[in-house]
Write a protein that holds these residues in place. Structure first.
Motif, PDB file in Angstrom:
ATOM      1  N   GLY A  51       0.827  -1.192   0.000  1.00 15.14           N
ATOM      2  CA  GLY A  51       0.000   0.000   0.000  1.00 15.14           C
ATOM      3  C   GLY A  51       0.866   1.249   0.000  1.00 15.14           C
ATOM      4  N   ILE A  52       0.216   2.386  -0.015  1.00 12.31           N
ATOM      5  CA  ILE A  52       0.945   3.662  -0.032  1.00 12.31           C
ATOM      6  C   ILE A  52       1.703   3.871   1.278  1.00 12.31           C
ATOM      7  N   ASP A  53       1.079   3.501   2.386  1.00 15.58           N
ATOM      8  CA  ASP A  53       1.695   3.685   3.701  1.00 15.58           C
ATOM      9  C   ASP A  53       1.996   2.320   4.316  1.00 15.58           C
ATOM     10  N   ARG A  54       3.225   1.872   4.183  1.00 15.53           N
ATOM     11  CA  ARG A  54       3.611   0.555   4.693  1.00 15.53           C
ATOM     12  C   ARG A  54       3.627   0.501   6.221  1.00 15.53           C
ATOM     13  N   ASP A  55       3.542   1.643   6.869  1.00 20.15           N
ATOM     14  CA  ASP A  55       3.504   1.644   8.331  1.00 20.15           C
ATOM     15  C   ASP A  55       2.126   1.292   8.877  1.00 20.15           C
ATOM     16  N   LEU A  56       1.100   1.365   8.049  1.00 17.72           N
ATOM     17  CA  LEU A  56      -0.236   0.978   8.488  1.00 17.72           C
ATOM     18  C   LEU A  56      -0.312  -0.544   8.597  1.00 17.72           C
ATOM     19  N   PRO A  57      -0.949  -1.078   9.634  1.00 18.24           N
ATOM     20  CA  PRO A  57      -1.138  -2.531   9.707  1.00 18.24           C
ATOM     21  C   PRO A  57      -1.886  -3.025   8.470  1.00 18.24           C
ATOM     22  N   PRO A  58      -1.420  -4.082   7.821  1.00 17.45           N
ATOM     23  CA  PRO A  58      -2.028  -4.531   6.574  1.00 17.45           C
ATOM     24  C   PRO A  58      -3.302  -5.346   6.783  1.00 17.45           C
ATOM     25  N   LEU A  59      -4.124  -5.363   5.763  1.00 18.59           N
ATOM     26  CA  LEU A  59      -5.247  -6.288   5.677  1.00 18.59           C
ATOM     27  C   LEU A  59      -4.701  -7.653   5.279  1.00 18.59           C
ATOM     28  N   SER A 120      -1.988 -21.420  10.137  1.00 18.33           N
ATOM     29  CA  SER A 120      -2.367 -20.069  10.549  1.00 18.33           C
ATOM     30  C   SER A 120      -1.884 -19.760  11.958  1.00 18.33           C
ATOM     31  N   ILE A 121      -1.839 -20.765  12.816  1.00 19.61           N
ATOM     32  CA  ILE A 121      -1.317 -20.563  14.170  1.00 19.61           C
ATOM     33  C   ILE A 121       0.174 -20.278  14.132  1.00 19.61           C
ATOM     34  N   ARG A 122       0.901 -21.044  13.332  1.00 22.17           N
ATOM     35  CA  ARG A 122       2.349 -20.824  13.218  1.00 22.17           C
ATOM     36  C   ARG A 122       2.639 -19.467  12.586  1.00 22.17           C
ATOM     37  N   PHE A 123       1.802 -19.065  11.619  1.00 26.00           N
ATOM     38  CA  PHE A 123       1.989 -17.740  11.017  1.00 26.00           C
ATOM     39  C   PHE A 123       1.807 -16.661  12.066  1.00 26.00           C
ATOM     40  N   TYR A 124       0.721 -16.733  12.817  1.00 28.86           N
ATOM     41  CA  TYR A 124       0.419 -15.684  13.784  1.00 28.86           C
ATOM     42  C   TYR A 124       1.474 -15.626  14.882  1.00 28.86           C
ATOM     43  N   GLU A 125       1.919 -16.765  15.360  1.00 30.11           N
ATOM     44  CA  GLU A 125       2.816 -16.797  16.512  1.00 30.11           C
ATOM     45  C   GLU A 125       4.289 -16.655  16.153  1.00 30.11           C
ATOM     46  N   ASP A 126       4.675 -17.064  14.925  1.00 33.51           N
ATOM     47  CA  ASP A 126       6.098 -17.104  14.589  1.00 33.51           C
ATOM     48  C   ASP A 126       6.499 -16.277  13.374  1.00 33.51           C
ATOM     49  N   GLN A 127       5.592 -16.085  12.419  1.00 33.75           N
ATOM     50  CA  GLN A 127       5.983 -15.537  11.125  1.00 33.75           C
ATOM     51  C   GLN A 127       5.419 -14.147  10.844  1.00 33.75           C
ATOM     52  N   MET A 128       4.455 -13.712  11.575  1.00 37.13           N
ATOM     53  CA  MET A 128       3.789 -12.443  11.309  1.00 37.13           C
ATOM     54  C   MET A 128       4.696 -11.270  11.664  1.00 37.13           C
ATOM     55  N   ILE A 129       4.739 -10.294  10.764  1.00 32.69           N
ATOM     56  CA  ILE A 129       5.562  -9.106  10.976  1.00 32.69           C
ATOM     57  C   ILE A 129       4.643  -7.970  11.401  1.00 32.69           C
ATOM     58  N   GLY A 130       4.566  -7.705  12.670  1.00 33.90           N
ATOM     59  CA  GLY A 130       3.698  -6.637  13.153  1.00 33.90           C
ATOM     60  C   GLY A 130       2.238  -7.038  13.135  1.00 33.90           C
ATOM     61  N   PRO A 131       1.356  -6.169  13.633  1.00 37.96           N
ATOM     62  CA  PRO A 131      -0.072  -6.495  13.740  1.00 37.96           C
ATOM     63  C   PRO A 131      -0.768  -6.516  12.387  1.00 37.96           C
ATOM     64  N   ILE A 132      -1.861  -7.273  12.328  1.00 38.16           N
ATOM     65  CA  ILE A 132      -2.746  -7.312  11.167  1.00 38.16           C
ATOM     66  C   ILE A 132      -3.966  -6.448  11.462  1.00 38.16           C
ATOM     67  N   HIS A 133      -4.340  -5.604  10.509  1.00 38.54           N
ATOM     68  CA  HIS A 133      -5.494  -4.711  10.681  1.00 38.54           C
ATOM     69  C   HIS A 133      -6.778  -5.531  10.823  1.00 38.54           C
TER      70      HIS A 133
END
Length: 245
Positions: A51-59, A120-133
């Protein structure tokens, strides 16, 4: 099925499609995010539409790509995978403030469901970079609801997870070809990859046509899908994504 030749072929196909679309890898330099659990190897496949603003939590738009045992899995979950690929291609064409994560999760089906090996559990707990909107998860979205007169329904769970979601869901409904039915997740339960987002109090929506006679059966084949409805759900997902961004 996880660990099968078909599973490897599906993973390679998805990576090839993301590469041909020119999407960015979500993390590191590869779409494939491998992980290990219970002595087995798994792979989430995750891309990014910036997106235009990469600092915003992504969808996040997500669907699992494994099947139950060695069944064809046309409705569970190839229909959702196809919708996600189509939406990824369409969403590339516009500019929006918020980035969109395209996630194909591994190991959603038994015996991994709600276990530490679930993708999805492994993604959320280990692989996710910052919060998801907001996370929008799809499962069982390729068939007619088996009730006369209600075939075109799509159930939307999770609007109760954030006060803004109900209005967005209603505003995104297409003019024809598909009717959405918002309902509480408590009526159905955590039956797919939205589980990890709900239990962590993150906004989420779960899109499904519900279970039917071909669920987890050898008859879950492409000839039993409604391709027109699949196309309508893709359009709905794209409209939903634009508003959520």
């Amino acid at each position: 099925e996880v660990g099968s030749v078909g599973h490897t072929n599906a993973r390679n196909y998805l990576v090839g499609r993301l590469r041909s679309l020119g999407l960015e890898p979500y993390a590191s330099s590869a779409y494939e995010l491998p992980y290990s659990a219970d002595g087995l190897e798994f792979t989430n496949i995750v891309a990014l539409i910036p997106g235009i603003d990469r600092d915003l939590p992504p969808l996040l738009l997500g669907a699992h790509y494994d099947t139950c045992r060695s069944q064809a899995g046309a409705d569970d979950n190839a229909a959702a995978v196809s919708i996600l690929l189509g939406a990824a291609e369409s969403l590339q064409c516009g500019d929006r403030a918020r980035s969109v994560v395209i996630a194909f999760f591994d190991a959603e089906e038994p015996p991994h469901f709600k276990k530490t090996s679930m993708g999805s559990i492994r993604f959320y707990e280990d692989q996710m970079i910052g919060p998801i909107h907001t996370a929008v998860i799809m499962d069982l979205v390729g068939h007619d609801v088996p009730v006369p007169g209600l075939e075109d329904l799509l159930f939307i769970l999770g609007a109760e997870s954030d006060v803004s979601l109900e209005g967005i869901v209603k505003a995104s409904e297409p003019e024809s070809g598909l009717r959405t039915v918002p309902t509480l997740n408590n009526y159905v339960g955590d039956v797919s990859d939205h589980h990890i987002f709900r239990t962590n109090n993150r906004p989420y929506l779960f899109l499904t046509c519900g279970r039917w006679k071909h669920y987890h059966a050898a008859t879950d084949t492409p000839d039993n899908l409604n391709l027109e409805k699949i196309g309508n759900i893709q359009k709905y997902l794209e409209a939903l994504a634009e508003r959520l961004c």
